[in-house]
Design an enzyme around this catalytic site. Structure first.
Site, PDB file in Angstrom:
ATOM      1  N   CYS A  50      -2.074 -56.323  -3.451  1.00 50.31           N
ATOM      2  CA  CYS A  50      -3.391 -56.475  -4.070  1.00 50.31           C
ATOM      3  C   CYS A  50      -4.515 -56.081  -3.125  1.00 50.31           C
ATOM      4  O   CYS A  50      -5.643 -55.878  -3.558  1.00 50.31           O
ATOM      5  CB  CYS A  50      -3.595 -57.912  -4.541  1.00 50.31           C
ATOM      6  SG  CYS A  50      -3.490 -59.147  -3.231  1.00 50.31           S
ATOM      7  N   HIS A  99       0.691 -51.773  13.416  1.00 47.14           N
ATOM      8  CA  HIS A  99       0.037 -52.151  12.157  1.00 47.14           C
ATOM      9  C   HIS A  99       1.049 -52.742  11.183  1.00 47.14           C
ATOM     10  O   HIS A  99       0.796 -53.791  10.576  1.00 47.14           O
ATOM     11  CB  HIS A  99      -0.646 -50.937  11.534  1.00 47.14           C
ATOM     12  CG  HIS A  99      -1.306 -51.249  10.220  1.00 47.14           C
ATOM     13  ND1 HIS A  99      -2.558 -51.821  10.129  1.00 47.14           N
ATOM     14  CD2 HIS A  99      -0.872 -51.076   8.939  1.00 47.14           C
ATOM     15  CE1 HIS A  99      -2.863 -51.987   8.853  1.00 47.14           C
ATOM     16  NE2 HIS A  99      -1.862 -51.542   8.116  1.00 47.14           N
TER      17      HIS A  99
END
Length: 397
Positions: A50, A99
């Site tokens: 999301c 990351h």
């Protein structure tokens, strides 16, 4: 082979752009296959949540891979490249690995420590693996990230204290209404976020909880879990008429609550209506927020609550970051050592060939030895070769 990442997230792009580049409402397997079909891509994984749309690839030419990924995003989502390029971020090799590890650990989430993210990373990997788009490079990177996420959850308290998007939504409702006791709640969608939100609301002592979902059986299951009531999907708009709080989190590709629909039911009610839309793409038309006495918040509006959580959990974040940094160092060292494997193998083969050649040259002198003595000579020469190769092997790795 380089690891390259290109994407957008809540840190780089507003919600309206993220929902235009969202993959979660479409076939993730089909998307990753299209990425893999581009010439510069050796391997690929598409991660969509999301709050982010990220594409990880293994490529010999990262610059070309970036250009091809920009073209893919534009073609696949029918969005002009100039509309999203200023919001893209690209990372390569150790930075891309770091990351991914931070994402899997919940450190890059809108709500730090969000537990659902590790499962979403695993789902992205499985979708790519199922389409045979993952090879030895991304395979190792993603499987290592699973261990990083598990280690952070085990060794820190980062995921404790009900810190999640659903908790942030309920916290925002408390700021608006104060006490939530007796408030009537409508939860639209019966997925994981809806379930967690309904449970948090029940713990706050709300009154009636109404659950609706496109799959009525799912709504009934969730209603039974939280002591609520399930209503059919076509009864959602009617349920809005008596709700004080609406939490919506479906996977619909277009708004399911419009201004016109809400204005029709608003005429029959006088109380304020508080709506938190945690879906991406958004479930509620933005114009709904213009209606008097209707207070609409989307997922980006949760940032203030997130910052409060960050300040309270700085010590846990620091510990989690140190674990991620340690794992990145270990992974990169392992990756470099893998690059030395062909040289190590060739060196061992060369030393073994010399050993066997010398034993064969001395066959005339060794022939008179008994079998056990000859076996001992073979063992001694093998150990000598192993000791001679120990330091060069370590230096190469």
């Amino acid at each position: 082979m380089h690891v390259f990442l290109l994407g957008v997230s809540h840190r780089t792009a507003p919600v309206d752009l993220r929902e235009r580049l969202d993959f979660s409402s479409r076939d993730l397997g089909a998307a990753v296959e299209e990425v893999a079909a581009r010439p510069a891509m050796a391997e690929s994984v598409v991660l969509s949540t999301c709050n982010r749309s990220e594409i990880y690839v293994a490529s010999e030419d990262p610059a070309r891979a970036r250009d091809e990924l920009v073209a893919f995003l534009s073609d696949y989502h029918h969005v002009p490249a100039e509309a999203f390029q200023p919001h893209l971020f690209g990372l390569e090799n150790s930075a891309a690995v770091a990351h991914l590890f931070r994402v899997a650990a919940g450190l890059d989430s809108l709500v730090v420590g969000e537990p659902q993210i590790l499962g979403q990373v695993k789902d992205a990997y499985q979708a790519a693996a199922g389409k045979r788009c993952v090879g030895p490079v991304l395979g190792h990177v993603f499987r290592w990230s699973f261990g990083v996420g598990k280690r952070v959850r085990t060794e820190t308290a980062l995921g404790e204290g009900a810190v999640s998007v659903s908790f942030a939504a309920v916290a925002l409702a408390r700021k608006i209404f104060g006490r939530l006791q007796g408030r009537r709640v409508l939860v639209v969608g019966a997925g994981e976020i809806s379930s967690l939100t309904a449970q948090h609301l029940r713990s706050q002592g709300v009154g009636e909880i109404v659950i609706t979902s496109r799959t009525h059986a799912h709504a009934e299951t969730l209603a039974a879990q939280v002591g609520g009531m399930a209503v059919p999907w076509d009864g959602m708009i009617a349920a809005l008429g008596s709700a004080d709080i609406v939490i919506t989190a479906t996977g619909s590709p277009r708004p399911i609550i419009t201004r016109a629909q809400l204005e029709a039911v608003k005429d029959r009610r006088r109380n304020a209506l508080f709506i938190i839309d945690v879906a991406v793409p958004r479930d509620v038309e933005a114009a709904v927020g213009d209606i008097e006495q209707v207070f609409l918040y989307n997922i980006d509006d949760l940032q203030a609550i997130v910052q409060e959580n960050l300040s309270r959990r700085a010590a846990e974040i620091e510990l989690a970051e140190s674990i991620v940094n340690e794992e990145v160092t270990r992974f990169m060292a392992w990756q470099r050592s893998r690059g030395a494997v062909p040289t190590v193998v060739a060196l061992r083969q060369r030393f073994e060939a010399i050993r066997r050649s010398e034993l064969q040259r001395l066959e005339g002198k060794l022939g008179a030895l008994p079998p056990e003595a000859r076996a001992r000579v073979d063992e001694i020469t093998r150990l000598i070769v192993e000791k001679l190769l120990l330091e060069p092997t370590e230096q190469l790795k």
